[in-house]
Structure formats: structure tokens, C-alpha cells
Design a protein around this motif. Structure first.
Motif, PDB file in Angstrom:
ATOM      1  N   ILE A   1      15.705 -19.730  -8.040  1.00 42.76           N
ATOM      2  CA  ILE A   1      14.861 -20.791  -8.598  1.00 42.76           C
ATOM      3  C   ILE A   1      15.735 -21.884  -9.197  1.00 42.76           C
ATOM      4  CG2 ILE A   1      13.213 -21.338 -10.437  1.00 42.76           C
ATOM      5  CD1 ILE A   1      11.982 -18.536  -9.916  1.00 42.76           C
ATOM      6  N   LEU A   2      16.749 -21.483  -9.940  1.00 38.64           N
ATOM      7  CA  LEU A   2      17.653 -22.445 -10.571  1.00 38.64           C
ATOM      8  C   LEU A   2      18.370 -23.296  -9.528  1.00 38.64           C
ATOM      9  CD1 LEU A   2      18.572 -23.199 -13.438  1.00 38.64           C
ATOM     10  CD2 LEU A   2      20.490 -21.641 -13.118  1.00 38.64           C
ATOM     11  N   GLN A   3      18.792 -22.678  -8.442  1.00 41.15           N
ATOM     12  CA  GLN A   3      19.509 -23.410  -7.401  1.00 41.15           C
ATOM     13  C   GLN A   3      18.615 -24.416  -6.679  1.00 41.15           C
ATOM     14  OE1 GLN A   3      21.221 -20.076  -5.294  1.00 41.15           O
ATOM     15  NE2 GLN A   3      23.160 -20.280  -6.394  1.00 41.15           N
ATOM     16  N   LYS A   4      17.313 -24.179  -6.662  1.00 42.83           N
ATOM     17  CA  LYS A   4      16.381 -25.132  -6.054  1.00 42.83           C
ATOM     18  C   LYS A   4      16.080 -26.302  -6.984  1.00 42.83           C
ATOM     19  CE  LYS A   4      14.142 -21.959  -2.916  1.00 42.83           C
ATOM     20  NZ  LYS A   4      12.944 -21.281  -2.501  1.00 42.83           N
ATOM     21  N   LEU A   5      16.160 -26.068  -8.296  1.00 49.03           N
ATOM     22  CA  LEU A   5      15.773 -27.088  -9.268  1.00 49.03           C
ATOM     23  C   LEU A   5      16.938 -27.895  -9.825  1.00 49.03           C
ATOM     24  CD1 LEU A   5      13.188 -25.008 -11.339  1.00 49.03           C
ATOM     25  CD2 LEU A   5      12.707 -26.686  -9.548  1.00 49.03           C
ATOM     26  N   VAL A   6      18.136 -27.319  -9.819  1.00 43.36           N
ATOM     27  CA  VAL A   6      19.279 -27.928 -10.494  1.00 43.36           C
ATOM     28  C   VAL A   6      20.424 -28.098  -9.488  1.00 43.36           C
ATOM     29  CG1 VAL A   6      20.923 -27.592 -12.387  1.00 43.36           C
ATOM     30  CG2 VAL A   6      18.575 -26.814 -12.648  1.00 43.36           C
ATOM     31  N   PRO A   7      21.146 -29.210  -9.565  1.00 42.09           N
ATOM     32  CA  PRO A   7      22.294 -29.394  -8.663  1.00 42.09           C
ATOM     33  C   PRO A   7      23.321 -28.260  -8.815  1.00 42.09           C
ATOM     34  CG  PRO A   7      21.804 -31.443  -9.817  1.00 42.09           C
ATOM     35  CD  PRO A   7      20.934 -30.381 -10.427  1.00 42.09           C
ATOM     36  N   GLU A   8      23.974 -27.917  -7.722  1.00 39.55           N
ATOM     37  CA  GLU A   8      24.920 -26.807  -7.683  1.00 39.55           C
ATOM     38  C   GLU A   8      26.023 -26.939  -8.729  1.00 39.55           C
ATOM     39  OE1 GLU A   8      26.626 -23.243  -6.740  1.00 39.55           O
ATOM     40  OE2 GLU A   8      24.701 -23.979  -6.013  1.00 39.55           O
ATOM     41  N   LYS A   9      26.537 -28.155  -8.931  1.00 39.64           N
ATOM     42  CA  LYS A   9      27.629 -28.344  -9.893  1.00 39.64           C
ATOM     43  C   LYS A   9      27.173 -27.975 -11.313  1.00 39.64           C
ATOM     44  CE  LYS A   9      26.848 -33.280 -10.594  1.00 39.64           C
ATOM     45  NZ  LYS A   9      27.404 -34.607 -10.527  1.00 39.64           N
ATOM     46  N   TRP A  10      25.912 -28.203 -11.647  1.00 41.39           N
ATOM     47  CA  TRP A  10      25.400 -27.836 -12.963  1.00 41.39           C
ATOM     48  C   TRP A  10      25.272 -26.322 -13.099  1.00 41.39           C
ATOM     49  CZ3 TRP A  10      20.917 -31.756 -14.203  1.00 41.39           C
ATOM     50  CH2 TRP A  10      21.451 -33.049 -14.269  1.00 41.39           C
ATOM     51  N   VAL A  11      24.858 -25.680 -12.004  1.00 42.56           N
ATOM     52  CA  VAL A  11      24.758 -24.218 -12.011  1.00 42.56           C
ATOM     53  C   VAL A  11      26.137 -23.611 -12.234  1.00 42.56           C
ATOM     54  CG1 VAL A  11      24.157 -22.175 -10.650  1.00 42.56           C
ATOM     55  CG2 VAL A  11      22.679 -24.193 -10.572  1.00 42.56           C
ATOM     56  N   VAL A  12      27.147 -24.146 -11.536  1.00 43.86           N
ATOM     57  CA  VAL A  12      28.517 -23.648 -11.693  1.00 43.86           C
ATOM     58  C   VAL A  12      28.991 -23.865 -13.132  1.00 43.86           C
ATOM     59  CG1 VAL A  12      30.925 -24.024 -10.977  1.00 43.86           C
ATOM     60  CG2 VAL A  12      29.106 -23.919  -9.260  1.00 43.86           C
ATOM     61  N   LEU A  13      28.751 -25.052 -13.676  1.00 42.73           N
ATOM     62  CA  LEU A  13      29.151 -25.356 -15.043  1.00 42.73           C
ATOM     63  C   LEU A  13      28.441 -24.442 -16.044  1.00 42.73           C
ATOM     64  CD1 LEU A  13      30.719 -27.171 -17.022  1.00 42.73           C
ATOM     65  CD2 LEU A  13      28.739 -28.700 -17.004  1.00 42.73           C
ATOM     66  N   ALA A  14      27.154 -24.256 -15.868  1.00 38.51           N
ATOM     67  CA  ALA A  14      26.388 -23.387 -16.768  1.00 38.51           C
ATOM     68  C   ALA A  14      26.884 -21.946 -16.684  1.00 38.51           C
ATOM     69  CB  ALA A  14      24.903 -23.467 -16.441  1.00 38.51           C
ATOM     70  N   THR A  15      27.211 -21.492 -15.478  1.00 36.53           N
ATOM     71  CA  THR A  15      27.730 -20.134 -15.304  1.00 36.53           C
ATOM     72  C   THR A  15      29.053 -19.980 -16.041  1.00 36.53           C
ATOM     73  OG1 THR A  15      26.638 -19.971 -13.153  1.00 36.53           O
ATOM     74  CG2 THR A  15      28.391 -18.393 -13.599  1.00 36.53           C
ATOM     75  N   GLU A  16      29.932 -20.972 -15.920  1.00 34.24           N
ATOM     76  CA  GLU A  16      31.220 -20.939 -16.623  1.00 34.24           C
ATOM     77  C   GLU A  16      31.018 -20.928 -18.135  1.00 34.24           C
ATOM     78  OE1 GLU A  16      33.317 -24.376 -15.195  1.00 34.24           O
ATOM     79  OE2 GLU A  16      33.669 -23.489 -13.206  1.00 34.24           O
ATOM     80  N   GLN A  17      30.123 -21.764 -18.619  1.00 34.34           N
ATOM     81  CA  GLN A  17      29.877 -21.843 -20.058  1.00 34.34           C
ATOM     82  C   GLN A  17      29.263 -20.551 -20.592  1.00 34.34           C
ATOM     83  OE1 GLN A  17      30.803 -24.137 -22.385  1.00 34.34           O
ATOM     84  NE2 GLN A  17      31.993 -24.879 -20.644  1.00 34.34           N
TER      85      GLN A  17
ATOM     86  N   THR B   1      17.637 -12.974 -22.206  1.00 33.92           N
ATOM     87  CA  THR B   1      17.701 -11.865 -21.243  1.00 33.92           C
ATOM     88  C   THR B   1      17.684 -12.403 -19.815  1.00 33.92           C
ATOM     89  OG1 THR B   1      15.295 -11.494 -21.229  1.00 33.92           O
ATOM     90  CG2 THR B   1      16.589 -10.248 -22.835  1.00 33.92           C
ATOM     91  N   LEU B   2      16.820 -13.377 -19.559  1.00 37.45           N
ATOM     92  CA  LEU B   2      16.736 -13.951 -18.213  1.00 37.45           C
ATOM     93  C   LEU B   2      18.010 -14.706 -17.847  1.00 37.45           C
ATOM     94  CD1 LEU B   2      13.051 -15.214 -18.405  1.00 37.45           C
ATOM     95  CD2 LEU B   2      13.871 -13.320 -17.011  1.00 37.45           C
ATOM     96  N   LEU B   3      18.522 -15.536 -18.762  1.00 35.16           N
ATOM     97  CA  LEU B   3      19.749 -16.279 -18.482  1.00 35.16           C
ATOM     98  C   LEU B   3      20.949 -15.354 -18.298  1.00 35.16           C
ATOM     99  CD1 LEU B   3      19.486 -19.405 -20.810  1.00 35.16           C
ATOM    100  CD2 LEU B   3      19.197 -19.299 -18.328  1.00 35.16           C
ATOM    101  N   SER B   4      20.956 -14.244 -18.997  1.00 35.61           N
ATOM    102  CA  SER B   4      22.042 -13.278 -18.815  1.00 35.61           C
ATOM    103  C   SER B   4      22.084 -12.776 -17.382  1.00 35.61           C
ATOM    104  CB  SER B   4      21.876 -12.104 -19.782  1.00 35.61           C
ATOM    105  OG  SER B   4      22.047 -12.525 -21.111  1.00 35.61           O
ATOM    106  N   GLY B   5      20.926 -12.512 -16.810  1.00 39.02           N
ATOM    107  CA  GLY B   5      20.865 -12.095 -15.412  1.00 39.02           C
ATOM    108  C   GLY B   5      21.229 -13.219 -14.466  1.00 39.02           C
TER     109      GLY B   5
END
Length: 188
Positions: free
Chosen positions: A76-92, A115-119
Motif C-alpha cells: 500500500i505504501l509503495q502505491k501511495l508514496v514515491p520509492e525514494k521516500w519509502v527507502v528514506l523512511a525505512t532507513e530512518q 506496530t504497523l510501521l514496524s512491520g
């Protein structure tokens, strides 16, 4: 609607509290504290047992939120948010996830968010559970101890100071966490 749902769970006593605490960890929009405070107000002498039930439900629900985040969240996140933001959020989240989960587990921010963001961000399930035990335990037992010590007068204290107190504790824990983390990194 919130009042009706809260009353529905209150009608089932500690089992209703267990269910609302469990479901709050991954889906339900009702914080379990309304039910915990209501039940503790009715029977202040049982407030520590009530806190234990809420704590157990919340911690047992955390892995389900984690699994849902891992299974549904990333697509869901990958459909709504640009990939670079997902990568940055994962790193953070990898870098600051410990503090986020610990602090988030007892702030007014819904626990399901963490709990959801942890997954979603592949955070350690073991760490999620450890910090959920610490943070949720602190939050539920703080309320339980207040009712145990002050009886029905605790509700007045909570009505006036709950959010400010929890945010204050969150700030203190955040400061201690960052201090400890910097100290640990200096030793490495």
C-alpha cells in the motif's frame, strides 16, 4: 459513536478491556484507556488487575499489527508514496525505530501506528515486543497505580493531567534514550 463503542466494551468488563486492548494494537480506533479508566473508577481496588489485563491484550495484539504491516503495509505504501521516500523512511526507522516504538507505546499516538510501521519497515519483532512491554506497561500500570492509591479521585487527576503527563514522560524518556544512545555509540 466513540462513546457507544466504549460503553459496549465496558459492558463486558475486563474481557471487553482485553478485547479492546488487543484490537487497539492493530485496527480498532478506540484507545483502551477509556475502558481501563471506566473500570478502574468502578472498582479502584481492582485497578492493578485491570491494568494487567489491558497490558496483556495490548502486547499480545502487537505481533498481529506487525504482521499486517509487513503483509499489507508495504504494498500500500509503495502505491501511495514515491520509492525514494519509502527507502528514506525505512532507513530512518532502522536508525531511530527503538526510540520511536518505546516513546510511541505510551504517548497519546495510537499504538497501532507503531506496530504497523514496524512491520512495514522490517523492524525487529523482538524489539517491538520488548519496547511494547516497557512502554505499554508503564502507561497501563501508571493509570492502575493512580486508581489504586487515590481511588475515584484519580479520575479527576487523569482528566486534568493525563495527556500532559504522558507527553512529559515521553519527553523525559526521549531525552534519556538519546543520551544513552549517544553514550553507547561513543563507546563503540
Amino acid at each position: 459513536m466513540l462513546e457507544q463503542l466504549t460503553q459496549f466494551f465496558m459492558d463486558y468488563g475486563i474481557w471487553g478491556l482485553f478485547v479492546v486492548s488487543f484490537l487497539d494494537s492493530f485496527i480498532l480506533p478506540i484507545p483502551p484507556f477509556f475502558v481501563q479508566i471506566g473500570l478502574s473508577f468502578i472498582d479502584p481496588q481492582a485497578s492493578l488487575r485491570i491494568a494487567l489485563i489491558a497490558f496483556a491484550g495490548s502486547v499480545l495484539g502487537a505481533p498481529i499489527g506487525y504482521i499486517l504491516g509487513k503483509w499489507l503495509g508495504k504494498p500500500i505504501l509503495q502505491k501511495l508514496v514515491p520509492e525514494k521516500w519509502v527507502v528514506l523512511a525505512t532507513e530512518q526507522f532502522a536508525k531511530n525505530g527503538d526510540a520511536a516504538v518505546l516513546i510511541g507505546s505510551f504517548t497519546p499516538i495510537p499504538f497501532k501506528v507503531f506496530t504497523l510501521l514496524s512491520g512495514v519497515f522490517n523492524y525487529s519483532l523482538v524489539k517491538l515486543l520488548l519496547f511494547a512491554i516497557l512502554g505499554r506497561g508503564l502507561k497501563f500500570f501508571l493509570i492502575g497505580i493512580l486508581f489504586y492509591l487515590y481511588g475515584k479521585h484519580a479520575k479527576v487527576l487523569l482528566d486534568d493531567y493525563l495527556e500532559v503527563s504522558l507527553l512529559g514522560v515521553a519527553v523525559v524518556v526521549a531525552i534519556l534514550w538519546f543520551w544513552w544512545d549517544r553514550r553507547r555509540k561513543k563507546r563503540s
